[in-house]
Scaffold this motif. Sequence first.
Motif, short mmCIF file in Angstrom:
data_model
loop_
_atom_site.label_atom_id
_atom_site.label_comp_id
_atom_site.label_asym_id
_atom_site.label_seq_id
_atom_site.Cartn_x
_atom_site.Cartn_y
_atom_site.Cartn_z
N ALA A 69 0.84 -1.21 0.00
CA ALA A 69 0.00 0.00 0.00
C ALA A 69 0.87 1.26 0.00
O ALA A 69 0.52 2.27 -0.60
CB ALA A 69 -0.94 0.00 1.20
N ARG A 70 2.02 1.15 0.67
CA ARG A 70 2.93 2.29 0.69
C ARG A 70 3.44 2.60 -0.72
O ARG A 70 3.44 3.76 -1.16
CB ARG A 70 4.09 1.97 1.62
CG ARG A 70 5.01 3.14 1.91
CD ARG A 70 6.10 2.66 2.85
NE ARG A 70 6.96 3.72 3.29
CZ ARG A 70 8.08 3.48 3.99
NH1 ARG A 70 8.40 2.25 4.34
NH2 ARG A 70 8.84 4.48 4.37
N HIS A 73 0.56 4.14 -2.82
CA HIS A 73 -0.14 5.38 -2.49
C HIS A 73 0.70 6.46 -1.79
O HIS A 73 0.26 7.60 -1.73
CB HIS A 73 -1.33 5.07 -1.58
CG HIS A 73 -2.31 4.09 -2.15
ND1 HIS A 73 -3.03 4.36 -3.30
CD2 HIS A 73 -2.68 2.84 -1.77
CE1 HIS A 73 -3.80 3.32 -3.58
NE2 HIS A 73 -3.60 2.38 -2.68
N ALA A 74 1.86 6.10 -1.24
CA ALA A 74 2.56 7.08 -0.40
C ALA A 74 3.23 8.17 -1.23
O ALA A 74 3.64 7.94 -2.37
CB ALA A 74 3.60 6.39 0.47
N ARG A 75 3.33 9.36 -0.64
CA ARG A 75 4.06 10.41 -1.32
C ARG A 75 5.56 10.11 -1.24
O ARG A 75 6.01 9.33 -0.41
CB ARG A 75 3.73 11.77 -0.72
CG ARG A 75 4.13 11.90 0.73
CD ARG A 75 3.77 13.30 1.25
NE ARG A 75 4.54 13.57 2.48
CZ ARG A 75 4.75 14.78 2.95
NH1 ARG A 75 4.25 15.83 2.34
NH2 ARG A 75 5.45 14.95 4.05
N SER A 78 7.81 9.76 1.91
CA SER A 78 7.61 8.64 2.83
C SER A 78 8.76 7.65 2.80
O SER A 78 9.11 7.05 3.81
CB SER A 78 6.30 7.91 2.48
OG SER A 78 6.24 6.66 3.13
#
Lengths: 411, 411
Positions: A69-70, A73-75, A78
């Motif tokens: 998920a990171r 979706h993460a900016r 992160s």
Amino acid sequence: MQDPIDPVKLDRLAEVAVRVGLNLQPGQDLVLTAPVSALPLVRRITAHAYKAGAGVVTPILSDDEVTLARYRHARDESFDSAAGWLYDGMAAAYDKGAARLAIAGGDPMLLANEDPDKVGRANKAMSMAYTPARERITRFATNWSIVAWPDAAWARLVSPDLSEHDAQRRLAEAIFAASRVDDGDAVARWEAHNAELTRRSSWLDAQNFSALHFTGPGTDLQVGLAEGHRWLAGATASTNGITCNPNIPTEEVFTTPDCRRVSGHVSATKPLSHQGTLIENIQVRFEEGRIVEAKATKGEAVLQKVLDTDEGARRLGEVALVPHGSPISQSGMLFYNTLFDENAASHIALGQCYATCFQGGETMPAEEVARRGGNASAIHIDWMIGSDQIDVDGITQSGERVPVMRKGEWA
Amino acid sequence: MQDPIDPVKLDRLAEVAVRVGLNLQPGQDLVLTAPVSALPLVRRITAHAYKAGAGVVTPILSDDEVTLARYRHARDESFDSAAGWLYDGMAAAYDKGAARLAIAGGDPMLLANEDPDKVGRANKAMSMAYTPARERITRFATNWSIVAWPDAAWARLVSPDLSEHDAQRRLAEAIFAASRVDDGDAVARWEAHNAELTRRSSWLDAQNFSALHFTGPGTDLQVGLAEGHRWLAGATASTNGITCNPNIPTEEVFTTPDCRRVSGHVSATKPLSHQGTLIENIQVRFEEGRIVEAKATKGEAVLQKVLDTDEGARRLGEVALVPHGSPISQSGMLFYNTLFDENAASHIALGQCYATCFQGGETMPAEEVARRGGNASAIHIDWMIGSDQIDVDGITQSGERVPVMRKGEWA
Ligand SMILES: [Zn+2]
Ligand SMILES: [Zn+2]
Ligand SMILES: [Zn+2]
Ligand SMILES: [Zn+2]
């Protein structure tokens, strides 16, 4: 349908993890890390830990989908951060006497298709945040161990042609066999195995060889051993006075080469799985300890990049002897996991050496380790050079030859 | 067979948890605790947290079977210890700016059949070890929230006559409705709900009532309100400047009574679930703030034990107004979980008051809280006294009556 994972053997693995792997003492807390898929093993280990008198058992469960998920979706920022609070907490737990068990077994290819820059940055941030905890583990400040869970994704990778059920069953049985829990009194079998490993390492220590000479098809390699080297195998005494088995399974007897005295050529006997890439048929040539020529029939670009990591990446930090008849070797499986693959055959490792492979290494300054030929690098990558066609001779300090292995077995 | 948990509503709950519950800010880390059964919600929350710009999301998963293994197998001394390293780590994470989300929803009856002495000691050891982390949460040092997962064991308890599938579906739908994610734009619905709650609390603050008067079948209760009390509801500004919704769902508007000025009698309108025991038809009488008579048709012994905990256990620490038409009340369900049950009806709480329910309470010394009638106790137990037959009047400082609720609805 039958459970692909035999519950009796799984319970035995849990018992071996607690009694042999950790040698958990009454009143000791336990920090247990595992992929969430390993919950059945986590529960059995928790039960055995409490039966052994554990204080508090704290499982820290990771999840592959949470990890992905990171990347989805993460900016960007992160990927330079890590959960330092958790790793600092683990280090504090070890300082207060907690033991440490890691259950390996997530999907080895989980991040194979993610942006390598993000993977590298996240690994670096994690590695830095984990330093205080890792430092306590590598100097054996407490008793620790690692065992494996036959995760479904891992099983599919190992046996791509089988159904998921059959693949998981095959991996589970291979883990149980390699971990010596497939039948009989597993704890007694480990006592016998540890005694055999100690017999080998004691003999090698008494020989105090100047070098080992590997010969066989495509291999004629002389590996100098460091001055004051010590052979390690199986059980290890942690500095809190508890003897643990840090790797379940373990077959290797290993020590530190003199990274300046390695010469000749060597051919890998198994593919090397490195961060999602399979490197096949490695052949390298050493001159004065340094790899001066390297090729592979597949993944050669990745191999060259590994060798260019730093100066120490072209030199050896470990040499390990594993008989061809050991259970992992006999399984004929490629596990894509160092815990297993490095115990399948005699091997060498590029990169960082173990200071503990010197007599008095626990307190030896880094300069003294280097003076004796101990290698330094940011990497430590094991690759297999043993098979049933490889002979190993020991070269004594006075230059005589002593047979160590013949056709892959102890001579 | 249809999934008992609607995936679209579940994803909306995850979004509401991140955007409304936490109001997570770009770059904030997130510490997420959950039962392992809640993994589908954990994954959705992680995704929404990263979409909102989270730094690192760290789920800490607990497992009911791991908890039970301790009661089955641990030696006696184990029950006086706790994983302090983990809770200290959480406190450190909050100090570095991490937000905190708890997913509630394990089996409420998990420990109902375990040795109460061991349960009590383990809870006490945990509570002490958790103090630094809890202290940061209760003073809103960071933004935090709690949401619920429809755990199967919890669902069976709530709907014992349904199949597990139907019970879980019923609980899931009730959680979705109560959390205002059952249809439409959930974030907009929460904005409207928060505005309505703020309108009520602002009106009550402006009235600055001296007391509330509850009347209805079996109830004639006057509850004095503390000097300088403040009504809280819905969104709360944490001291790091982020406005969060600490409870999803929330319906109550609540404040601190003057624990010396409560008189009359009151009848519970719903059963009270307390640590595995159901206490039914509670009736108590107050004199000068103190419960001088208490009975119940079921569980009275447990009730008496609660009242004997300490001196403050016989006095009120909270009074809360919830309209009868609110979704949880309308569901008619008993959830065996305070997050839901206390939002089903107007209620009072025995025991500890909230300092934040005083104007300037964040920095008010404990002696000043006590001087104004704020109660102190080791317990805080909410129980329901509202229904569609209860009227509430406000008594102004000059002694006039103002209708607050009629037949359970805002007047
Ligand atoms: Zn090795
Ligand atoms: Zn190695
Ligand atoms: Zn309340
Ligand atoms: Zn309350």
